[in-house]
Design a protein around this motif. Structure first.
Motif, short mmCIF file in Angstrom:
data_model
loop_
_atom_site.label_atom_id
_atom_site.label_comp_id
_atom_site.label_asym_id
_atom_site.label_seq_id
_atom_site.Cartn_x
_atom_site.Cartn_y
_atom_site.Cartn_z
N ILE A 174 1.02 -1.15 -0.14
CA ILE A 174 -0.03 -0.18 0.11
C ILE A 174 0.98 1.44 -0.07
O ILE A 174 1.79 1.49 1.05
CB ILE A 174 -0.93 0.12 1.15
N SER A 175 0.79 2.06 -0.89
CA SER A 175 1.21 3.25 -1.10
C SER A 175 0.18 4.41 -0.71
O SER A 175 -0.50 4.41 -1.59
CB SER A 175 2.03 3.62 -2.47
N PHE A 176 0.48 5.42 -0.12
CA PHE A 176 -0.48 6.52 0.23
C PHE A 176 0.19 8.09 0.49
O PHE A 176 1.23 8.26 1.08
CB PHE A 176 -1.22 6.34 1.44
N ASP A 177 -0.53 8.83 -0.68
CA ASP A 177 -0.04 10.23 -0.38
C ASP A 177 -1.11 11.00 0.00
O ASP A 177 -2.47 11.03 -0.36
CB ASP A 177 -0.03 10.60 -2.12
N VAL A 278 8.72 7.24 -8.13
CA VAL A 278 9.15 6.32 -6.91
C VAL A 278 8.76 5.08 -7.20
O VAL A 278 9.22 3.98 -7.06
CB VAL A 278 8.78 7.18 -5.71
N LEU A 279 7.23 4.98 -7.28
CA LEU A 279 6.78 3.60 -7.57
C LEU A 279 7.15 2.89 -8.58
O LEU A 279 7.41 1.49 -8.55
CB LEU A 279 5.36 3.94 -7.58
N SER A 289 17.35 5.12 -2.88
CA SER A 289 17.75 6.21 -3.56
C SER A 289 17.58 6.63 -5.19
O SER A 289 17.59 7.58 -5.48
CB SER A 289 19.45 6.29 -3.22
N GLU A 290 17.42 5.56 -5.74
CA GLU A 290 17.38 5.59 -7.21
C GLU A 290 15.73 6.11 -7.39
O GLU A 290 15.42 6.53 -8.32
CB GLU A 290 17.44 4.17 -7.85
N ALA A 291 14.95 5.39 -6.53
CA ALA A 291 13.54 5.77 -6.55
C ALA A 291 13.13 7.08 -6.25
O ALA A 291 12.48 7.99 -7.13
CB ALA A 291 12.93 4.93 -5.50
N LEU A 292 14.00 7.83 -5.35
CA LEU A 292 13.88 9.16 -5.26
C LEU A 292 14.40 9.95 -6.28
O LEU A 292 13.68 11.25 -6.57
CB LEU A 292 14.64 9.61 -3.71
#
Length: 343
Positions: A174-177, A278-279, A289-292
């Protein structure tokens, strides 16, 4: 400071990404001045979760997007837009008794434009737990949602809770903004309590500095990240505007500087582009670090256009942008990702 930058997020596996939210028509003013006075508007499509879905699709991922649309020209435009962007429309429902929401956005020389929303009682505000219950979870590995969906109505609030419960029951990451929109909530206290509750159920939260300030009274990315971890999330990624972004799991953290652009046209949609970056990287098994870094790059690219999603790149466009643009200057002089241990 440690030498390694390879913080890895556990629990993310390749697969489909489920997104549920409201898509809207967007009418952007063609000239500066009040929306009530300008003579022309440019029509496009917007919606936080839809923007993320478009970003993921362009980067080679497999988003599955659920929404409800009215039986009207704006709804038809959104369906056409989804098809043009190779998005699956099988979870898009039609509500003949409700209209599709839309918004008008002013044009300004600098700063953020004024945006006016026309979404009360929209088709998407009728999304319900029964809609969530109809979703086939086979092949879905990640679910991303924002704080906009629960704010639309009592029905969507219940649907948001059902979406969280369904994802946890099926071991879906689960990803939540939080994506605070105060105008949509009946009170500040209700917004704060609901967002904190949903953040606590997430594996990954994606707040900005302003949300950390409002929800916890904090201003520093490290403090904000830790506060979201203490609230219940497994990982926190804190957006630090054009300077960069910080991620932590509560034990260690990594800060990545952003990318410089000559001028900002419009910041709307930058956070959605950041989330898509990011996802997509996490789904590929990349370290945080690569996602950011990818998120910061796409966020910067999205600030270069007026539309909420036209700046979202293909992989080739992303690689070209990252190769040609310098990194932001941050307070500690950081240029490469730096892994930091909590105080």
């Amino acid at each position: 400071m440690a030498a390694s930058h390879d913080m890895v997020v556990s629990g993310v596996r390749p697969g489909k990404v489920l997104l549920v939210g409201e898509s809207m028509g967007l009418f952007s003013a063609g000239e500066e001045g009040p929306c009530s006075e300008v003579g022309s508007f440019r029509a496009s499509v917007a919606g936080a979760e839809l923007n993320v879905a478009v970003g993921l699709e362009r980067l080679g991922q497999h988003p599955v997007y659920m929404t409800r649309l009215g039986s009207d020209p704006i709804g038809d435009r959104i369906r056409c837009f989804m098809r043009q962007n190779d998005l699956d429309t099988s979870l898009v429902g039609t509500d003949a008794s409700r209209s599709t929401g839309f918004m008008m956005k002013s044009k300004v020389e600098r700063g953020d434009p004024k945006t006016y929303y026309f979404r009360k009682g929209s088709a998407a505000s009728a999304i319900s737990p029964s809609d969530i219950g109809s979703i086939d979870c086979a092949g879905i590995s990640l679910m991303h949602m924002t704080g906009i969906l629960p704010a639309l109505s009592t029905s969507t609030m219940e649907a948001s809770e059902a979406l969280m419960d369904m994802s946890r029951a099926n071991r879906i990451f689960i990803s939540f903004d939080p994506n605070e929109r105060p105008a949509l909530w009946k009170s500040d206290g209700h917004m704060r309590r609901t967002l904190l509750s949903l953040c606590a159920k997430a594996d990954l939260v994606l707040p900005g500095i302003s949300e950390g300030r409002h929800l916890f009274g904090l201003d520093k990315v490290r403090d904000i990240g830790q506060a979201f971890i203490d609230n219940g999330a497994r990982y926190a990624v804190v957006k630090d505007g054009p300077d960069g972004a910080y991620a932590t799991d509560g034990h260690e953290g990594v800060y990545v500087p952003g990318f410089k652009v000559d001028a900002v046209v419009d910041t709307v949609g930058a956070g959605d582009g950041f989330a898509a970056g990011v996802l997509s990287a996490l789904l590929e098994g990349r370290p945080l670090s690569e996602a950011l870094e990818r998120g910061c790059a796409i966020g910067a690219m999205q600030t270069q256009v007026v539309s909420d999603n036209e700046g979202l790149p293909t992989r080739a466009e992303l690689d070209d942008f990252m190769a040609r643009h310098e990194r932001a200057d941050v307070a500690d002089g950081t240029i490469e990702p730096v892994l930091v241990s909590p105080d």
